[in-house]
Design a protein around this motif. Structure first.
Motif, short mmCIF file in Angstrom:
data_model
loop_
_atom_site.label_atom_id
_atom_site.label_comp_id
_atom_site.label_asym_id
_atom_site.label_seq_id
_atom_site.Cartn_x
_atom_site.Cartn_y
_atom_site.Cartn_z
N ASP A 100 4.63 5.98 3.47
CA ASP A 100 3.65 7.15 4.16
C ASP A 100 2.20 6.97 3.72
O ASP A 100 1.48 7.31 4.50
CB ASP A 100 4.26 8.52 3.52
CG ASP A 100 5.65 8.82 4.03
OD1 ASP A 100 5.91 8.29 5.24
OD2 ASP A 100 6.12 9.58 3.72
N GLU A 152 7.51 7.16 -0.13
CA GLU A 152 6.26 7.65 -0.57
C GLU A 152 5.02 6.74 -0.29
O GLU A 152 4.00 7.18 0.38
CB GLU A 152 6.19 8.42 -1.57
CG GLU A 152 7.38 9.41 -1.93
CD GLU A 152 7.27 10.10 -3.46
OE1 GLU A 152 7.81 11.13 -3.66
OE2 GLU A 152 6.61 9.48 -4.41
N THR A 154 13.05 7.05 -2.64
CA THR A 154 11.96 7.80 -2.54
C THR A 154 10.65 7.22 -2.78
O THR A 154 9.55 7.60 -2.10
CB THR A 154 12.40 9.11 -3.56
OG1 THR A 154 13.60 9.59 -3.20
CG2 THR A 154 11.31 9.96 -3.47
N ALA A 192 -2.20 10.88 -3.14
CA ALA A 192 -0.77 10.75 -2.94
C ALA A 192 -0.20 9.04 -3.31
O ALA A 192 0.88 9.07 -3.80
CB ALA A 192 -0.17 11.43 -1.74
N ALA A 205 2.12 7.65 -5.93
CA ALA A 205 3.19 7.00 -5.61
C ALA A 205 3.48 5.54 -5.95
O ALA A 205 4.70 5.12 -6.15
CB ALA A 205 3.53 6.91 -4.05
#
Length: 465
Positions: free
Chosen positions: A385, A382, A378, A455, A459
């Motif tokens: 991304d 992240e 995960t 984000a 992350a």
């Protein structure tokens, strides 16, 4: 003699063997480098890159103040901190089982017996007084069962500490997102109000042209349609601004301070440069990964406790003190008393419960291994991304700014040609709508870019000072 027995027992309890399996960190189920391709430009991780603290990353003084208010008052963060203290207390309780619990006791008894119950046939009064110090039912941890449970409790405490860090990082990012969303909707509201005024001026001019027979009914209707469309946008963003403020207040855990500095415009540099480390560094930086690893270690320690349950358990009860039939003679010479009472419990037939407990502990470890690997995957996803968003949003914003500039020029030329009677009113309205739409999209794209960078900061495991 008594001191020697107690000392030997403590050494046996603290020096027993451990049946906890040797811990080996699972291999990270991700690549050693970040993805490459058109979306990632030439992005490459730098070994040892340090993330800035949130006060350095967020440059807006008003946003910094809002984040600090949230860190002081947010209820979710408060619950996370209390959970850490609760698990710390549970670890202290479990660790205390390794040591003897020493207590002091005092007792006194006076009893009258009627003559028909006494040996002499006459009524008698018996008395007994005593004072002792000792331990009761202290388990010698010869096979490490108690130490395994203590280590599991310690790892659970460490896991909650990392969970608190995760909550804090998420809170910092959420406050920043809510703050920037509020600023974006405020700018969209101001743009809508300005556009409404422009449309109303255009409608007034069209109305006068219509009254003197120059403009058609179709042009007048088109102008009114544009005005009503702008009013819809004003109402929409007025509502969103109020809702954004309510959402921000919930995150802050307190009212939004009235004395906050003026917020910086979205187009201003809001965030500091964010370096990107290597994928392997996430294992020591992301609190959710560290939390999952501590839970894995706790499950590993529980296997040791389940294994130790197959072996005998030895408990000791020992007391020393004085006893007398008279209170005044309680501490006289010759009144001493002592008790040493060991006991052993050897499981012979448990109907499979011990084997079931061991199997359950092993399965729990396998579950925690999968959870740990999922946390790593995960985190990697992240960050990937965020890296993809970084370069593509840069190009998207540049193109959108050029589009706004082109639409502004289109609107300027269309208005001039309409005033001189070269073009129709429909072309002017089209230019106005395109400019308004492109300006709205620019604000939305800028917000999306900032949100993606926040984000990515989250992350990478940033957000804690």
């Amino acid at each position: 003699m008594k001191k020697s027995i107690l000392t030997l027992s403590i050494l046996l309890a603290l020096g027993g063997c451990s049946l906890i399996p040797d811990y080996q960190r699972p291999e990270a189920p991700v690549a050693d480098a970040w993805p490459k391709g058109p979306a990632y430009a030439a992005e490459a991780g730098q070994a040892g890159a340090e993330l800035p603290a949130w006060r350095s990353f967020f440059r807006d003084a008003a946003l910094q103040r809002a984040i600090q208010v949230a860190l002081d008052n947010n209820r979710d963060l408060r619950v996370a901190a209390l959970n850490v203290e609760a698990y710390q207390a549970l670890h202290r309780i479990q660790r205390a089982e390794l040591f003897p619990q020493i207590d002091a006791r005092g007792s006194g008894t006076r009893q009258r017996l009627p003559g028909d119950l006494s040996r002499t046939g006459e009524a008698a009064t018996n008395a007994e007084y005593g004072a002792t110090v000792g331990v009761s039912d202290w388990e010698l941890d010869l096979f490490g069962r108690l130490r395994s449970l203590s280590e599991a409790a310690l790892e659970q405490y460490f896991a909650t500490a990392q969970a608190q860090r995760s909550t804090q990082i998420a809170l910092v990012a959420s406050v920043a997102d809510a703050w920037l969303t509020l600023q974006a909707d405020r700018e969209l509201l101001a743009l809508s109000e300005e556009t409404l005024r422009t449309y109303e001026q255009s409608l007034a001019l069209t109305q006068r042209s219509f009254d003197v027979g120059v403009a058609s009914a179709l042009e007048l209707t088109q102008s009114r349609s544009a005005v009503e469309s702008a009013r819809v946008s004003v109402a929409q963003y007025t509502r969103l601004v109020a809702q954004d403020r309510n959402a921000l207040q919930l995150l802050l855990g307190n009212a939004v301070p009235d004395d906050l500095p003026a917020a910086a415009p979205l187009e201003q540099a809001q965030l500091a440069e964010l370096p990107v480390g290597l994928p392997a560094e996430l294992l020591q930086r992301r609190p959710d990964i560290l939390e999952a690893e501590h839970l894995l270690k706790a499950a590993n320690a529980n296997i040791g406790a389940a294994r130790a349950a197959f072996f005998p358990s030895i408990s000791l009860t020992g007391r020393a003190g004085t006893t007398s039939t008279e209170l005044s003679g309680l501490f006289k010479a010759g009144s001493g008393t002592w008790l040493f009472q060991p006991s052993i419990n050897l499981p012979i037939f448990t109907a499979g419960s011990l084997k079931g407990s061991l199997d359950y502990a092993k399965l729990q470890k396998q579950i925690e291994v999968a959870q740990y690997e999922k946390a790593i995957q995960t985190a990697f996803s992240e960050v990937a991304d965020g890296l993809a968003a970084r370069s593509t949003y840069t190009e998207q914003l540049k193109a959108q700014r050029d589009l706004v500039a082109a639409n502004a020029e289109y609107y300027r030329l269309a208005e001039r040609r309409y005033r001189t009677g070269v073009d129709s009113h429909l072309i002017l309205l089209d230019a106005q709508r395109q400019l308004f739409g492109s300006q709205q999209t620019l604000i939305g794209d800028r917000l999306a870019q900032l949100s993606s960078e926040i984000a990515l900061y989250k992350a990478l495991g940033g957000g804690v000072e």
